[in-house]
Every structure is written in structure tokens, then in C-alpha cells.
Design an enzyme around this catalytic site. Sequence first.
Site, PDB file in Angstrom:
ATOM      1  N   ASP A 165      -1.817  -1.301  -5.831  1.00  0.00           N
ATOM      2  CA  ASP A 165      -2.492  -0.201  -5.147  1.00  0.00           C
ATOM      3  C   ASP A 165      -2.927   0.838  -6.184  1.00  0.00           C
ATOM      4  O   ASP A 165      -2.083   1.407  -6.872  1.00  0.00           O
ATOM      5  CB  ASP A 165      -1.545   0.428  -4.125  1.00  0.00           C
ATOM      6  CG  ASP A 165      -2.204   1.508  -3.286  1.00  0.00           C
ATOM      7  OD1 ASP A 165      -3.363   1.869  -3.569  1.00  0.00           O
ATOM      8  OD2 ASP A 165      -1.556   1.994  -2.347  1.00  0.00           O
ATOM      9  N   LYS A 191       0.835  -1.200   0.000  1.00  0.00           N
ATOM     10  CA  LYS A 191       0.000   0.000   0.000  1.00  0.00           C
ATOM     11  C   LYS A 191       0.868   1.248   0.000  1.00  0.00           C
ATOM     12  O   LYS A 191       2.009   1.228   0.445  1.00  0.00           O
ATOM     13  CB  LYS A 191      -0.922   0.018   1.234  1.00  0.00           C
ATOM     14  CG  LYS A 191      -1.910  -1.127   1.272  1.00  0.00           C
ATOM     15  CD  LYS A 191      -2.922  -0.999   0.176  1.00  0.00           C
ATOM     16  CE  LYS A 191      -3.943  -2.127   0.218  1.00  0.00           C
ATOM     17  NZ  LYS A 191      -4.720  -2.197  -0.983  1.00  0.00           N
ATOM     18  N   CYS A 192       0.283   2.337  -0.475  1.00  0.00           N
ATOM     19  CA  CYS A 192       0.932   3.641  -0.495  1.00  0.00           C
ATOM     20  C   CYS A 192       1.469   3.957   0.903  1.00  0.00           C
ATOM     21  O   CYS A 192       0.788   3.693   1.884  1.00  0.00           O
ATOM     22  CB  CYS A 192      -0.096   4.676  -0.915  1.00  0.00           C
ATOM     23  SG  CYS A 192       0.498   6.362  -0.862  1.00  0.00           S
ATOM     24  N   PRO A 193       2.668   4.456   1.022  1.00  0.00           N
ATOM     25  CA  PRO A 193       3.619   4.896  -0.006  1.00  0.00           C
ATOM     26  C   PRO A 193       4.696   3.869  -0.325  1.00  0.00           C
ATOM     27  O   PRO A 193       5.695   4.201  -0.956  1.00  0.00           O
ATOM     28  CB  PRO A 193       4.248   6.131   0.642  1.00  0.00           C
ATOM     29  CG  PRO A 193       4.373   5.725   2.082  1.00  0.00           C
ATOM     30  CD  PRO A 193       3.103   4.920   2.355  1.00  0.00           C
ATOM     31  N   ASP A 247       0.771   8.358  -7.610  1.00  0.00           N
ATOM     32  CA  ASP A 247       2.024   8.411  -6.850  1.00  0.00           C
ATOM     33  C   ASP A 247       3.245   8.373  -7.766  1.00  0.00           C
ATOM     34  O   ASP A 247       4.197   9.134  -7.574  1.00  0.00           O
ATOM     35  CB  ASP A 247       2.112   7.250  -5.851  1.00  0.00           C
ATOM     36  CG  ASP A 247       1.131   7.378  -4.704  1.00  0.00           C
ATOM     37  OD1 ASP A 247       0.570   8.478  -4.517  1.00  0.00           O
ATOM     38  OD2 ASP A 247       0.920   6.371  -3.999  1.00  0.00           O
TER      39      ASP A 247
END
Length: 75
Positions: A39, A12-14, A45
Site C-alpha cells: 500500500d 490496505k491502510c491502516p 503511515d
Amino acid sequence: MSDTLLDAKGLKCPLPVLRARKAMKPLAPGEVLQVLATDPSAVEDFKNFCETTGDDLLESRAEGEVFVFRIRKAG
């Protein structure tokens, strides 16, 4: 010259971008990193990542539930 592959699926981000930043460091200018991620926020991103670093986002596409990014190191 083949792409270096980073499998960031399931992260998942980041984390995908952080792992990509680390994977880009040893690459020579002009070399390409291919990133696989799941994601959905990775699309934005990686766009922002390349704008910030000056690296070239060569490709951003979806293959089913997997997003594929190809980034050429600047320099």
C-alpha cells in the site's frame, strides 16, 4: 540477532500499521521488525507510527512494488 518479518503485502491502510503494532509488542527493546507492504500510503503511515511510538524507522525503501520498512523497538 535477526529481524522479525511481518508480511503485510496486499493489506490496505491502516492494516499494515495495526499488524506492525501487534508484532512489535513481544519484541525486546532494540530488536528490529521488518515489514513488507504494498500500500503506497504505508510510507507516510510508518513514518507517523514511529513518530508516535518513539520507535526508530531505520529504513524505508521500495523494491519494485513492495515497500520495505525496518523499525527498531524503542526502550
